[in-house]
Write an enzyme that holds these catalytic residues in place. Structure first.
Site, mmCIF file in Angstrom:
data_model
loop_
_atom_site.group_PDB
_atom_site.id
_atom_site.type_symbol
_atom_site.label_atom_id
_atom_site.label_comp_id
_atom_site.label_asym_id
_atom_site.label_seq_id
_atom_site.Cartn_x
_atom_site.Cartn_y
_atom_site.Cartn_z
ATOM 1 N N TYR A 1 -12.535 12.117 -21.231
ATOM 2 C CA TYR A 1 -13.145 10.805 -21.024
ATOM 3 C C TYR A 1 -14.292 10.955 -20.025
ATOM 4 O O TYR A 1 -14.175 11.670 -19.020
ATOM 5 C CB TYR A 1 -12.082 9.838 -20.515
ATOM 6 N N ASP B 1 -3.593 13.174 -19.860
ATOM 7 C CA ASP B 1 -3.911 11.757 -20.002
ATOM 8 C C ASP B 1 -3.393 11.320 -21.366
ATOM 9 O O ASP B 1 -3.885 11.749 -22.408
ATOM 10 C CB ASP B 1 -5.427 11.563 -19.906
ATOM 11 N N ARG C 1 0.822 -1.216 0.000
ATOM 12 C CA ARG C 1 0.000 0.000 0.000
ATOM 13 C C ARG C 1 0.855 1.266 0.000
ATOM 14 O O ARG C 1 0.367 2.356 -0.311
ATOM 15 C CB ARG C 1 -0.955 0.004 1.201
ATOM 16 N N LYS D 1 -5.464 -0.243 -20.783
ATOM 17 C CA LYS D 1 -5.590 -0.169 -22.225
ATOM 18 C C LYS D 1 -4.299 -0.628 -22.904
ATOM 19 O O LYS D 1 -3.889 -1.771 -22.763
ATOM 20 C CB LYS D 1 -5.987 1.247 -22.629
#
Length: 388
Positions: A110, A180, A56, A205
């Site tokens: 997006y 992005d 984490r 992706k």
């Protein structure tokens, strides 16, 4: 640790080589060519570095392998890998924005990012503005602006924004700039070299490339990544060791895959542009695309994504039902070709008015061009379009 990206050789390594070798962890016990997977969530302390190692905290071995590889590919100093693209985006925004700050966002983002910004970020007292190009984004800047956030090419209209111009605005005003880069990938575009401060990816992706993993990434300077890490450990959006190992495997073929995505998409865009059933094709590699000149300046390839609009929106479902190879499905960037209707999927959370303003009609289809033979994909589209 094997780190060819920091080689003392005069000639820098090319992306295809970095995809395979950068960041690889060479286990001293076995000297295997592939990074081992370290699934442990408990690491000894004290240790040689006196560091608290814990997944984490984004500092477990396999997380660091991905971070080094992505930093090398994007020509950044450091990186973090997350459990999804939205985890990367939301963590960055929470890390760099405080209540009362103002941020400027590209209007045609997006849908998931747009929804988070308008429905979540504003709840914490962040004020937001939108702009469609560099001039509008610059005009939206205020004295309390702390971030300019863009996406290029955009989803789903493949509009490209002048990244160098955005970087200039940010530097002049002391504003952090972020982009992005999911659609372009680091193979086609490196925004950090154009002056942007932060690059983000939905690694689900192209970076992974096989439609079987969710992941995200943030790449920047060491100082920015330290700032993001301080927030990330509280949000807990890390990627586990097994998923990191899978992502590393996908990244090794990124350069090879993207080259073929580029070639296939260009062929299909030209085919669709000449089809009588198609009103418009959105692909930055086409010379009549409204932002082709910008894309040609800042991209090495135009990517595997395109969208097109049918003359008769009522034929969308008929087209989808007749496709034999191209698969109607969510997501993008995999080896297989996928098609979807943005108004029903990626941008369904936008209102009808917001979709209209963004140029997303009911007849718009987004096509993620895969690695099949381009001739087979064109034949599939041709038979589906002819029967409309």
């Amino acid at each position: 640790m094997n780190n060819p990206s920091s080689s003392s050789a005069a000639r820098p390594l090319q992306p295809a080589t970095l995809c395979i070798h950068a960041g690889t962890h060479i286990d001293p016990a076995t000297r295997g060519a592939c990074s081992p997977i370290f699934p442990s969530t408990a690491y000894a302390y004290p240790n040689a570095t006196n560091e608290n190692i814990y997944p984490r905290y984004f500092n477990a071995p396999n997380q660091r392998v991905i971070a080094r590889k992505l930093a090398a590919l994007e020509q950044g100093e450091a990186a973090l890998v997350f459990g999804s693209g939205m985890a990367a985006i939301s963590t960055l925004l929470f890390a760099v924005l405080n209540p009362g700050d103002h941020a400027v966002f590209q209007a045609d983002l997006y849908g998931g990012t747009h929804h988070f910004v308008t429905k979540e970020l504003t709840r914490f007292g962040v004020r937001i503005s939108f702009g469609r190009d560099a001039a509008e984004l610059a005009a939206a800047v205020r004295p309390d602006t702390r971030l300019i956030y863009v996406e290029s090419p955009s989803n789903p209209l493949l509009r490209c924004i002048d990244l160098a111009a955005i970087a200039t605005i940010g530097r002049a005003k002391g504003i952090l700039t972020a982009v992005d880069n999911t659609f372009a990938t680091p193979i086609n575009q490196n925004p950090l070299t154009l002056g942007l401060d932060v690059v983000l990816h939905s690694a689900t992706k192209y970076l992974n490339g096989h439609s079987d993993l969710n992941a995200g990434a943030v790449i920047s300077t060491s100082a920015v990544i330290q700032r993001v890490t301080a927030s990330a450990v509280n949000h807990g959006g890390m990627l586990d060791a097994h998923a990191c190992g899978q992502l590393e495997r996908g990244l090794k073929t990124l350069s090879l895959r993207v080259r073929q995505h580029n070639e296939n998409a260009a062929e299909i865009a030209r085919f669709l542009q000449g089809h009588p059933a198609v009103e418009r094709v959105n692909y930055p590699g086409l010379v009549d695309h409204p932002t082709h000149a910008i894309a040609a300046r800042q991209m090495r390839g135009f990517g595997g994504m395109l969208s097109f609009e049918l003359r008769d929106p009522g034929q969308v479902d008929n087209l989808l039902s007749r496709l034999r190879i191209i698969f109607p499905a969510l997501s993008l960037g995999g080896v297989e070709s996928l098609i979807c209707v943005p108004s029903r999927t990626s941008h369904r959370t936008l209102s009808i008015v917001e979709r209209r303003e963004a140029g997303i009609s009911e007849g718009l289809l987004r096509l993620s061009v895969g690695l099949e033979e381009a001739a087979d994909l064109i034949a599939d589209l041709e038979q589906a379009l002819v029967k409309q």
